[in-house]
Design a protein around this motif. Sequence first.
Motif, PDB file in Angstrom:
ATOM      1  N   PHE A  26      34.363  25.809  24.955  1.00  0.00           N
ATOM      2  CA  PHE A  26      35.702  25.782  25.541  1.00  0.00           C
ATOM      3  C   PHE A  26      35.981  24.486  26.325  1.00  0.00           C
ATOM      4  CE2 PHE A  26      34.475  30.280  25.153  1.00  0.00           C
ATOM      5  CZ  PHE A  26      35.414  30.643  24.192  1.00  0.00           C
ATOM      6  N   TYR A  43      42.876  24.829  20.456  1.00  0.00           N
ATOM      7  CA  TYR A  43      42.726  26.291  20.505  1.00  0.00           C
ATOM      8  C   TYR A  43      44.016  27.008  20.104  1.00  0.00           C
ATOM      9  CZ  TYR A  43      41.385  30.856  22.409  1.00  0.00           C
ATOM     10  OH  TYR A  43      41.092  32.200  22.557  1.00  0.00           O
ATOM     11  N   GLY A  93      39.597  35.226  32.222  1.00  0.00           N
ATOM     12  CA  GLY A  93      39.237  34.583  30.956  1.00  0.00           C
ATOM     13  C   GLY A  93      40.514  34.231  30.219  1.00  0.00           C
ATOM     14  N   CYS A  94      41.488  33.728  30.970  1.00  0.00           N
ATOM     15  CA  CYS A  94      42.842  33.513  30.416  1.00  0.00           C
ATOM     16  C   CYS A  94      42.890  32.358  29.442  1.00  0.00           C
ATOM     17  CB  CYS A  94      43.839  33.277  31.542  1.00  0.00           C
ATOM     18  SG  CYS A  94      43.536  31.753  32.464  1.00  0.00           S
ATOM     19  N   GLY A  95      41.879  31.483  29.469  1.00  0.00           N
ATOM     20  CA  GLY A  95      41.880  30.350  28.549  1.00  0.00           C
ATOM     21  C   GLY A  95      43.131  29.506  28.694  1.00  0.00           C
ATOM     22  N   ASP A 127      40.006  31.272  34.807  1.00  0.00           N
ATOM     23  CA  ASP A 127      39.083  30.897  33.737  1.00  0.00           C
ATOM     24  C   ASP A 127      38.081  29.902  34.302  1.00  0.00           C
ATOM     25  OD1 ASP A 127      39.337  31.231  30.451  1.00  0.00           O
ATOM     26  OD2 ASP A 127      38.197  29.460  31.058  1.00  0.00           O
ATOM     27  N   ALA A 128      36.913  29.824  33.659  1.00  0.00           N
ATOM     28  CA  ALA A 128      35.890  28.893  34.124  1.00  0.00           C
ATOM     29  C   ALA A 128      36.046  27.511  33.513  1.00  0.00           C
ATOM     30  CB  ALA A 128      34.504  29.450  33.789  1.00  0.00           C
ATOM     31  N   SER A 185      37.496  29.430  38.012  1.00  0.00           N
ATOM     32  CA  SER A 185      36.387  30.152  38.629  1.00  0.00           C
ATOM     33  C   SER A 185      35.646  30.955  37.564  1.00  0.00           C
ATOM     34  CB  SER A 185      36.942  31.098  39.704  1.00  0.00           C
ATOM     35  OG  SER A 185      35.915  31.864  40.255  1.00  0.00           O
ATOM     36  N   ASP A 186      34.410  31.276  37.874  1.00  0.00           N
ATOM     37  CA  ASP A 186      33.600  32.140  37.017  1.00  0.00           C
ATOM     38  C   ASP A 186      33.922  33.577  37.393  1.00  0.00           C
ATOM     39  OD1 ASP A 186      31.386  33.691  36.019  1.00  0.00           O
ATOM     40  OD2 ASP A 186      30.243  31.831  35.871  1.00  0.00           O
ATOM     41  N   PHE A 187      34.221  34.425  36.410  1.00  0.00           N
ATOM     42  CA  PHE A 187      34.622  35.786  36.801  1.00  0.00           C
ATOM     43  C   PHE A 187      33.451  36.630  37.302  1.00  0.00           C
ATOM     44  CE2 PHE A 187      35.744  35.960  31.980  1.00  0.00           C
ATOM     45  CZ  PHE A 187      34.433  36.209  31.566  1.00  0.00           C
ATOM     46  N   ARG A 188      32.222  36.117  37.169  1.00  0.00           N
ATOM     47  CA  ARG A 188      31.073  36.855  37.732  1.00  0.00           C
ATOM     48  C   ARG A 188      30.978  36.700  39.242  1.00  0.00           C
ATOM     49  NH1 ARG A 188      26.708  34.006  33.982  1.00  0.00           N
ATOM     50  NH2 ARG A 188      28.084  32.314  34.597  1.00  0.00           N
ATOM     51  N   VAL A 247      41.704  39.477  27.445  1.00  0.00           N
ATOM     52  CA  VAL A 247      41.816  39.684  26.001  1.00  0.00           C
ATOM     53  C   VAL A 247      41.012  38.653  25.215  1.00  0.00           C
ATOM     54  CG1 VAL A 247      44.167  40.581  26.318  1.00  0.00           C
ATOM     55  CG2 VAL A 247      43.856  38.262  25.477  1.00  0.00           C
ATOM     56  N   ALA A 270      36.880  37.744  25.859  1.00  0.00           N
ATOM     57  CA  ALA A 270      36.391  36.948  26.993  1.00  0.00           C
ATOM     58  C   ALA A 270      35.146  37.596  27.620  1.00  0.00           C
ATOM     59  CB  ALA A 270      37.491  36.773  28.033  1.00  0.00           C
ATOM     60  N   LEU A 307      29.755  37.361  28.298  1.00  0.00           N
ATOM     61  CA  LEU A 307      28.738  37.764  29.273  1.00  0.00           C
ATOM     62  C   LEU A 307      27.509  38.208  28.490  1.00  0.00           C
ATOM     63  CD1 LEU A 307      31.257  39.660  31.530  1.00  0.00           C
ATOM     64  CD2 LEU A 307      30.051  37.526  32.115  1.00  0.00           C
TER      65      LEU A 307
END
Length: 242
Positions: A6, A13, A47-49, A68-69, A89-92, A106, A109, A113
Amino acid sequence: MACAPFTALADVYDAIMADVEYDDWAAFILRLARERGWRGGAALDVGCGTGNATLPMRALGVDVSGLDASEAMLRVAQRKLPTVSFYCSDFRTMTLPRRFTLVYSVFDALNNLLEPTDFEATARHVFDHLLPGGLFIFDVNTTVGLRDLWEGGRVEGWADEVYYRWVHSFDEATSLARVEAFCETESGPFTEVHYERPYDPPEATRLLEAAGFTSVEALTYPSGRSASVDAARVWMVARRGA
Ligand SMILES: C[S@@+](CC[C@H](N)C(=O)[O-])C[C@H]1O[C@@H](n2cnc3c(N)ncnc32)[C@H](O)[C@@H]1O
């Protein structure tokens, strides 16, 4: 040129994803949410990209933000939606200054993980960012889906001026799907290698419940009915209790 996932892909994309029914997915998410009592409020696309599922939410009148990261993906998203707040940001591990009534995600994403512990950490962070009664809705590929992603293990074609050839394999030992995404663009060729881990409904449910969620459901698009055991992709709905 070999690139991190990404990064180089960001600029092409949207052309490659042009046929994806993001508008219908956004309407589906809102339908599921409203059927479960959602009455509006702020939403977050994790994870919106490049913002492909943020844009139709906004068009439907939702106060939506994205996370999104990938800085490269977010640059495209911000260009398309200059007035929307996007968080890199990282969603973790995300820690945002606001809370939401709906968090959604969606197009695989969460399959990024690669360890269940990462999935649970993400679920916990989403839980912490939801207001009481809030909903978490996302799609996820199952083992059935990732084992045979595309017929013949590859997709290729042209999207605008971009030639793409994506080759898929699934490692039964690690349960990881690998996609080698080759693209030839006017600025040159590049390859990104992406890994995805499947999440089947029983495991996803267990991890969501471990993070505090209740009323977890695994559903099928577009009917919204319970997913069958051989579903390739399911839509999970989970609630943060009131
Ligand atoms: C297949 S793309 C989907 C993008 C967008 N939801 C769409 O449907 O077009 C997956 C996205 O998840 C993001 N992603 C993967 N792992 C992530 C993580 N740990 N934290 C935040 N974003 C992540 C990637 O950067 C990428 O933009």
